[in-house]
Every structure is written in structure tokens, then in C-alpha cells.
Design a protein around this motif. Sequence first.
Motif, PDB file in Angstrom:
ATOM      1  N   UNK A   4      33.085  26.035  38.191  1.00 14.42           N
ATOM      2  CA  UNK A   4      34.064  26.533  38.520  1.00 14.42           C
ATOM      3  C   UNK A   4      34.329  28.272  38.545  1.00 14.42           C
ATOM      4  N   UNK A   5      34.563  28.726  39.781  1.00 11.88           N
ATOM      5  CA  UNK A   5      34.561  30.059  39.843  1.00 11.88           C
ATOM      6  C   UNK A   5      35.777  30.659  39.766  1.00 11.88           C
ATOM      7  N   UNK A   6      36.104  31.493  38.733  1.00 11.83           N
ATOM      8  CA  UNK A   6      37.241  32.287  38.414  1.00 11.83           C
ATOM      9  C   UNK A   6      37.444  33.658  39.106  1.00 11.83           C
ATOM     10  N   UNK A   7      38.402  34.021  39.694  1.00 10.51           N
ATOM     11  CA  UNK A   7      38.383  35.327  40.350  1.00 10.51           C
ATOM     12  C   UNK A   7      39.629  36.150  39.771  1.00 10.51           C
ATOM     13  N   UNK A   8      39.470  37.529  39.468  1.00 12.06           N
ATOM     14  CA  UNK A   8      40.560  38.095  39.285  1.00 12.06           C
ATOM     15  C   UNK A   8      40.769  39.351  40.074  1.00 12.06           C
ATOM     16  N   UNK A   9      41.620  39.728  40.634  1.00  8.47           N
ATOM     17  CA  UNK A   9      42.050  40.860  41.386  1.00  8.47           C
ATOM     18  C   UNK A   9      43.001  40.761  42.670  1.00  8.47           C
ATOM     19  N   UNK A  10      43.126  41.739  43.378  1.00  5.78           N
ATOM     20  CA  UNK A  10      44.056  41.824  44.129  1.00  5.78           C
ATOM     21  C   UNK A  10      44.178  40.338  45.218  1.00  5.78           C
ATOM     22  N   UNK A  11      45.341  39.891  45.154  1.00 11.77           N
ATOM     23  CA  UNK A  11      45.625  38.587  45.887  1.00 11.77           C
ATOM     24  C   UNK A  11      45.263  38.776  47.219  1.00 11.77           C
ATOM     25  N   UNK A  12      45.428  39.591  48.213  1.00 14.42           N
ATOM     26  CA  UNK A  12      45.126  39.625  49.530  1.00 14.42           C
ATOM     27  C   UNK A  12      43.563  39.779  49.765  1.00 14.42           C
ATOM     28  N   UNK A  37      42.216  31.401  41.197  1.00  7.44           N
ATOM     29  CA  UNK A  37      42.315  32.608  41.328  1.00  7.44           C
ATOM     30  C   UNK A  37      43.523  33.293  40.423  1.00  7.44           C
ATOM     31  N   UNK A  38      43.097  34.319  39.595  1.00  4.39           N
ATOM     32  CA  UNK A  38      44.281  34.860  39.002  1.00  4.39           C
ATOM     33  C   UNK A  38      44.575  36.135  39.603  1.00  4.39           C
ATOM     34  N   UNK A  39      45.646  36.586  39.560  1.00  3.62           N
ATOM     35  CA  UNK A  39      46.012  38.055  40.432  1.00  3.62           C
ATOM     36  C   UNK A  39      45.923  39.152  39.480  1.00  3.62           C
ATOM     37  N   UNK A  40      45.627  38.984  38.342  1.00  6.07           N
ATOM     38  CA  UNK A  40      45.485  40.019  37.230  1.00  6.07           C
ATOM     39  C   UNK A  40      44.743  39.749  36.069  1.00  6.07           C
ATOM     40  N   UNK A  41      43.958  40.712  35.443  1.00  3.47           N
ATOM     41  CA  UNK A  41      43.238  40.336  34.282  1.00  3.47           C
ATOM     42  C   UNK A  41      44.182  39.809  33.214  1.00  3.47           C
ATOM     43  N   UNK A  42      45.415  40.409  32.997  1.00  4.59           N
ATOM     44  CA  UNK A  42      46.363  39.803  32.069  1.00  4.59           C
ATOM     45  C   UNK A  42      46.804  38.449  32.405  1.00  4.59           C
ATOM     46  N   UNK A 116      33.054  33.938  35.990  1.00  3.75           N
ATOM     47  CA  UNK A 116      34.081  34.496  36.132  1.00  3.75           C
ATOM     48  C   UNK A 116      33.849  35.861  37.025  1.00  3.75           C
ATOM     49  N   UNK A 117      34.700  36.232  37.900  1.00  2.69           N
ATOM     50  CA  UNK A 117      34.314  37.351  38.867  1.00  2.69           C
ATOM     51  C   UNK A 117      35.758  38.208  38.671  1.00  2.69           C
ATOM     52  N   UNK A 118      35.399  39.354  37.966  1.00  2.23           N
ATOM     53  CA  UNK A 118      36.750  40.130  37.785  1.00  2.23           C
ATOM     54  C   UNK A 118      36.649  41.538  38.539  1.00  2.23           C
ATOM     55  N   UNK A 119      37.629  42.000  39.099  1.00  2.00           N
ATOM     56  CA  UNK A 119      37.680  43.131  39.530  1.00  2.00           C
ATOM     57  C   UNK A 119      38.768  43.972  39.079  1.00  2.00           C
ATOM     58  N   UNK A 120      38.553  44.681  37.995  1.00  2.00           N
ATOM     59  CA  UNK A 120      39.495  45.383  37.201  1.00  2.00           C
ATOM     60  C   UNK A 120      39.354  47.116  37.471  1.00  2.00           C
ATOM     61  N   UNK A 121      40.574  47.335  38.248  1.00  2.98           N
ATOM     62  CA  UNK A 121      40.597  48.665  38.609  1.00  2.98           C
ATOM     63  C   UNK A 121      41.097  49.332  37.565  1.00  2.98           C
ATOM     64  N   UNK A 122      40.185  50.689  37.475  1.00  2.00           N
ATOM     65  CA  UNK A 122      40.361  51.595  36.251  1.00  2.00           C
ATOM     66  C   UNK A 122      41.500  52.604  36.833  1.00  2.00           C
ATOM     67  N   UNK A 123      41.779  52.800  38.010  1.00  2.00           N
ATOM     68  CA  UNK A 123      43.044  53.723  38.388  1.00  2.00           C
ATOM     69  C   UNK A 123      43.672  52.738  39.563  1.00  2.00           C
ATOM     70  N   UNK A 124      45.023  52.799  39.448  1.00  2.00           N
ATOM     71  CA  UNK A 124      45.931  52.460  40.376  1.00  2.00           C
ATOM     72  C   UNK A 124      45.837  53.288  41.790  1.00  2.00           C
TER      73      UNK A 124
END
Length: 135
Positions: A4-12, A37-42, A116-124
Motif C-alpha cells: 500500500x503506497x501512502x502519499x502526502x502532499x499537494x493534491x494536484x 492519498x492524504x492532502x496534508x501531513x496532519x 509512505x511518500x511524504x512531501x512536507x514543505x517547510x515553507x509556504x
Amino acid sequence: MTTLHMTVGDREQLREETLQFVSNAEEQNSDDRHVLQFGTYDDLVSHLTPLRLSLIQTIAKTRPTSMREAARLVDRDISDVHSDLKQLEVLGILSLKEGGPSGTVQPVVSFDHIEMHIDYSLLDDRDADSAPASV
């Protein structure tokens, strides 16, 4: 192995990456590709708490025949485990099979690995424009 691949990050961005991932999987003739897919880390941490991850792992390892047995194995209250199992079923992480021994409902995890693949931006994006340059 079913992963199961879980991804987090910008939906588009995730949508585009998922379409590419599915396309690559089809080229490899693999039916064992599953993406959540999850939209955010939260979002991820609110749905996949440490207790729920432990429950998933216990079910995958021991294959309990009922929700009650799963609750006993993780030493938790049956009502809390029932609630978690329902949420995990909605997410597609496990299924609840009716018709177990004595009419019980059996939780079944059909994956043997979670990646889990997490895209966690440190800056908006707005922060990146005003961030000081490093020297």
C-alpha cells in the motif's frame, strides 16, 4: 508482495504523480499497486495514529478471527478498536469480512507492506518569496 503506497502532499501534484504511477504500473502488468492519498501531513497523522498502525500490523501478523480477538491482541477496549477498524475500512486499508466463526466480523489486511511518500514543505509558497537568501 502487496504494498500500500501512502502519499502526502499537494493534491494536484499527487494526482499527476498517481496517474504516472498507475501508468507505470500498467506497463509493468502489475495488479498489486494500491495508492492512498492524504492532502496534508496532519491528515495522515490524524487518520493513522500509532495505535491504528499497531492494530494494522497486529491484524496482518496474527490474522484474528474477530474484532474482539483483535482488541484482545492489542490490549484495547473493543469499542475503541471497533471505531478504528471502521475508519481503516473506510480508508481502504483493511476490510471487515462478515460470516466468521459464530457470525463474527473478521478484520483482514490484504497488504504486507506500507510505503509512505511524504512531501512536507517547510515553507509556504508565500513564505518562499520573502525568505532571506542564505550567504
